[in-house]
Write a protein that holds these residues in place. Structure first.
Motif, mmCIF file in Angstrom:
data_model
loop_
_atom_site.group_PDB
_atom_site.id
_atom_site.type_symbol
_atom_site.label_atom_id
_atom_site.label_comp_id
_atom_site.label_asym_id
_atom_site.label_seq_id
_atom_site.Cartn_x
_atom_site.Cartn_y
_atom_site.Cartn_z
ATOM 1 N N SER A 329 0.660 -1.071 -0.065
ATOM 2 C CA SER A 329 -0.058 0.004 0.049
ATOM 3 C C SER A 329 0.796 1.327 0.101
ATOM 4 O O SER A 329 2.116 1.212 0.133
ATOM 5 N N ALA A 330 0.235 2.286 -0.326
ATOM 6 C CA ALA A 330 0.997 3.648 -0.235
ATOM 7 C C ALA A 330 1.526 3.985 1.050
ATOM 8 O O ALA A 330 2.623 4.481 1.294
ATOM 9 N N ARG A 353 0.258 1.313 -9.363
ATOM 10 C CA ARG A 353 -0.962 2.325 -8.855
ATOM 11 C C ARG A 353 -0.822 2.543 -7.232
ATOM 12 O O ARG A 353 -0.972 3.712 -6.859
ATOM 13 N N MET A 354 -0.345 1.811 -6.469
ATOM 14 C CA MET A 354 -0.080 2.032 -5.326
ATOM 15 C C MET A 354 1.350 3.091 -5.051
ATOM 16 O O MET A 354 1.180 3.796 -4.199
ATOM 17 N N LYS A 357 0.319 6.552 -5.500
ATOM 18 C CA LYS A 357 -0.201 7.080 -4.546
ATOM 19 C C LYS A 357 0.536 7.413 -3.206
ATOM 20 O O LYS A 357 0.254 8.111 -2.153
ATOM 21 N N SER A 358 1.784 7.233 -3.462
ATOM 22 C CA SER A 358 2.641 7.124 -2.191
ATOM 23 C C SER A 358 3.764 8.389 -2.197
ATOM 24 O O SER A 358 3.294 9.352 -3.146
ATOM 25 N N LYS A 359 4.251 8.573 -1.273
ATOM 26 C CA LYS A 359 5.267 9.618 -1.353
ATOM 27 C C LYS A 359 6.819 9.380 -1.523
ATOM 28 O O LYS A 359 7.693 10.222 -1.284
ATOM 29 N N GLY A 383 0.494 10.097 -11.647
ATOM 30 C CA GLY A 383 0.550 10.112 -10.053
ATOM 31 C C GLY A 383 1.596 11.153 -9.607
ATOM 32 O O GLY A 383 1.638 11.445 -8.494
#
Length: 413
Positions: A329-330, A353-354, A357-359, A383
């Motif tokens: 996950s992110a 896709r994860m 969404k992350s940093k 993204g």
């Protein structure tokens, strides 16, 4: 009776075949080049080259006597410059199809030979043939040479024909994997139906010893082992599970590693996704803490076993996880400074896709399929990542396959 037809080749398609304009549909003719006029005929469902009426100035003499029949290589007849340009153009086209004007570098061509191959073995009367399938058919080319393979692999083929003969089923094929390792040749057999009695096992061991093989495995069960087959990644030796995935060419792997390390720069923690047995994990661990994930439990077990014996590296942990069904996950990814992922040909869309969404600041994607790499790149760019460079690497010489390393950086808001 075969019908002969003449065509003008206009370009080379994505699979390495020449492409001509047919009656309302493209016609693919293998082993041809743009600018050539050729005479063809149909064999089964496949167009075959019969005669070159006008040759391209880019045509060169193939380096292998099997070329044109063996399905292993598609492009030995293309000049070096055109070959490099064609492979680069395939990557540009794959990204262009996703609306990405990618900064694709020139093709890197490592000076090396493939250290692994998977052959087909087939019984022909009392003799055993070992080789690759003919292009577009189930017929077998009994290999006498293969200039793209490590010479030790080619040299052992005559002995393997004799070695395998008593194990061959009457009608079915046997898959023969041969890998050149730090301990010698590692041989895996799949499709053997004979009962492996103690007497048969003893005979296999004697024959393997005569061929100086490091290991012989049948259906992943070790039948003979003189030395545990291993490969070195960075400064760490990893013992190979039978039949496990490794990169085809050591020199290409080194180029990929160099690009990854340069892209990472000064980081403290890296997650290595689809890590396999740690080809990138261990070199990265010389500069940063690494957490590795892969769905193959045998690969993770081998990686963890190597960690226990490793010295002089940062901490490495490895876990089994199906990243297609359960991508990180992110939130999980935010614990790391960088992500490296090297998925199978299907790519890593769910995981990308994860990541999007992350940093995470730096992402390095390694891929043997420019089409799925471009798809995943589109996800990352949408993204908020910038695609800084794509480097095509010629790991699969003279084939249409292309390895790539793509570097992404998170755009600062």
């Amino acid at each position: 009776m075969n019908e002969f037809r003449e065509f003008d080749i206009v370009r080379v398609g994505a699979q390495g075949d020449g492409l001509a304009e047919g009656d309302g549909a493209p016609v693919f003719v293998p082993f041809t080049l743009p600018g050539e006029r050729v005479r063809t005929h149909v064999v089964g469902t496949r167009m075959q080259l019969h005669e070159i009426l006008k040759a391209s100035p880019s045509r060169v003499t193939p380096i292998c006597s099997h070329f044109g029949v063996c399905g292993g290589c598609a492009l030995q007849h293309m000049s070096s410059d055109n070959y490099g340009d064609w492979k680069r153009d395939q990557v540009i086209a794959a990204f262009g199809a996703r609306g990405i004007d990618a900064p694709v570098r020139d093709l890197v061509r490592p000076r090396g030979l493939r250290r692994r191959a998977v052959f087909t073995a087939r019984k022909n009367t009392e003799l055993v043939e070992i080789g690759f399938h003919q292009a577009g058919t189930h017929d077998l080319v009994d290999l006498l040479e293969c200039p793209v393979l490590d010479s030790h692999i080619v040299a052992v083929l005559p002995g393997l024909r004799t070695f395998i003969a008593p194990l061959m089923p009457k009608s079915d094929d046997v898959r023969v994997g041969v890998t050149m390792t730090g301990a010698g040749l590692d041989v895996t057999l799949d499709g053997v139906r004979r009962t492996l009695s103690p007497d048969v096992r003893t005979r296999i061991a004697r024959a393997a010893a005569l061929l100086r093989l490091a290991r012989v495995s049948i259906a992943q069960e070790t039948i003979f082992e003189s030395l545990p087959p291993f490969l070195r990644f960075g400064t760490v030796d990893v013992i190979l599970p039978a039949g496990i995935f490794i990169q085809a060419m050591a020199e290409a792997e080194h180029v990929m590693t160099e690009h990854i390390m340069m892209a990472l720069g000064k980081v403290k923690s890296v997650v290595d996704l689809f890590s396999g047995i740690g080809a990138f994990s261990f070199p990265i661990a010389t500069l940063a803490k690494v957490q590795a994930f892969d769905s193959d439990a045998r690969a993770i077990d081998a990686l963890n076993a190597a960690v226990k014996k490793a010295t002089g590296i940062k901490p490495v942990t490895a876990r089994v996880r199906d990243l297609f069904r359960e991508p990180l996950s992110a939130l999980e990814l935010n614990d790391f400074d960088a992500v490296v992922f090297d998925p199978p040909r299907a790519g890593a869309e769910a995981q990308a896709r994860m990541v999007a969404k992350s940093k995470v600041k730096t992402v390095v994607a390694v891929s043997c399929n420019p089409a799925t790499l471009a798809r995943d790149a589109r996800v990352l760019i949408d993204g908020g990542y910038t695609l800084e460079a794509v480097t095509p690497i010629d790991q699969f010489q003279y084939s249409p396959h292309i390895e790539c390393v793509a570097i992404f950086k998170r755009v600062k808001s």
